[in-house]
Enzyme design. Sequence first.
Site, PDB file in Angstrom:
ATOM      1  N   LYS A  54       0.823  -1.155   0.247  1.00 48.68           N
ATOM      2  CA  LYS A  54      -0.063   0.060   0.002  1.00 48.68           C
ATOM      3  C   LYS A  54       0.742   1.267   0.125  1.00 48.68           C
ATOM      4  CE  LYS A  54      -3.900  -2.393   2.094  1.00 48.68           C
ATOM      5  NZ  LYS A  54      -4.561  -2.670   3.669  1.00 48.68           N
ATOM      6  N   ASP A  62     -10.878   3.158   4.721  1.00 48.27           N
ATOM      7  CA  ASP A  62     -11.128   1.633   4.439  1.00 48.27           C
ATOM      8  C   ASP A  62     -12.961   1.536   4.324  1.00 48.27           C
ATOM      9  OD1 ASP A  62      -9.540  -0.341   4.628  1.00 48.27           O
ATOM     10  OD2 ASP A  62      -9.080  -0.205   6.768  1.00 48.27           O
ATOM     11  N   GLN A 122      -4.696  -1.289   9.899  1.00 52.63           N
ATOM     12  CA  GLN A 122      -4.605  -2.643   9.283  1.00 52.63           C
ATOM     13  C   GLN A 122      -5.080  -3.855  10.164  1.00 52.63           C
ATOM     14  OE1 GLN A 122      -3.693  -3.168   6.073  1.00 52.63           O
ATOM     15  NE2 GLN A 122      -3.928  -5.635   6.172  1.00 52.63           N
TER      16      GLN A 122
END
Length: 295
Positions: free
Chosen positions: A53, A120, A97
């Site tokens: 990422k 997200d 994460q």
Amino acid sequence: MTIIIDGKKIASDLCERLSQKINILKKKHNILPCLKVILVGGNPASQVYVRNKQKKAESIGISSETIVLPDNISTDELITKVNELNVDPSVHGILVQLPLPNHINASRVINAVNVEKDVDGFHDENVGRLVKGERNCLIPCTPRGSLYLIKSIEENLSGKNAVVIGRSNIVGKPMFHLLLQENCTVTILHSQSRDLVEYCSKADIVVAAVGKPNFVQKDWIKKSAIVIDVGINSVNVGERTKLTGDVDFEEVKEKVKAITPVPGGVGPMTIAFLMVNTVIAACLQKKVDASGFVS
Ligand code: GUN
């Protein structure tokens, strides 16, 4: 001939176009989109995902930093870190994460992220907006990327039968809502479902997100189907490990209209849409029109 959907190329084209938008944001509006990724502990798979990422962000002109925190951190300490990023106006996107260590209350952490920085799309408010079909929300990256791949094959999904296998909050449930918004007739199958084959055999679109290698079989799927494989399973082949999806790719690819490979299908799209969401988040916060970033 079956189309093998090249997620790597499609993601790369999308990121190329996005980097041009980022240049305009910098030049015209003096905005440098910035993504902060929080990684708790040393989960090896998460370390790889987070590194990918960050690399992609840097390559297209998004400022990015990974903040690594010890795996004995408490929920409150983690939320304090999230709050520091929430109030920092130079930070536009925050990603924690997952999975988090078991002792951490993941739901509290996810909902601590500022709604406009929630790249997200996991915050309850963004989930609620997605369920209601509102446009002004950040959408979870993997299902959003999967929809983009489906639409690269077929633009109009109205009236199609879609089956989503798996009911996770990250993929299955948001995928259901995205396909519903496209006017599909959507069925979610899960570990307690009966008659899997019956449902799959009627599906024009199958999205597999169960986490079981080679689960979906050729004789379940009809010839004209579009098959999207979200699975990333590590399987041992002799001495080595190999990434395998949830679909028996070698068999199913002989039959269907289009299918994604693993790797090189959905994975790169997840990262591409994280980049898209970071740019949208920056625009939301800086009150710049974000429409037209994904078309
Ligand atoms: N772990 C696996 N997929 C994801 C994702 O899309 N976002 C986050 N934050 N963690 C993940």
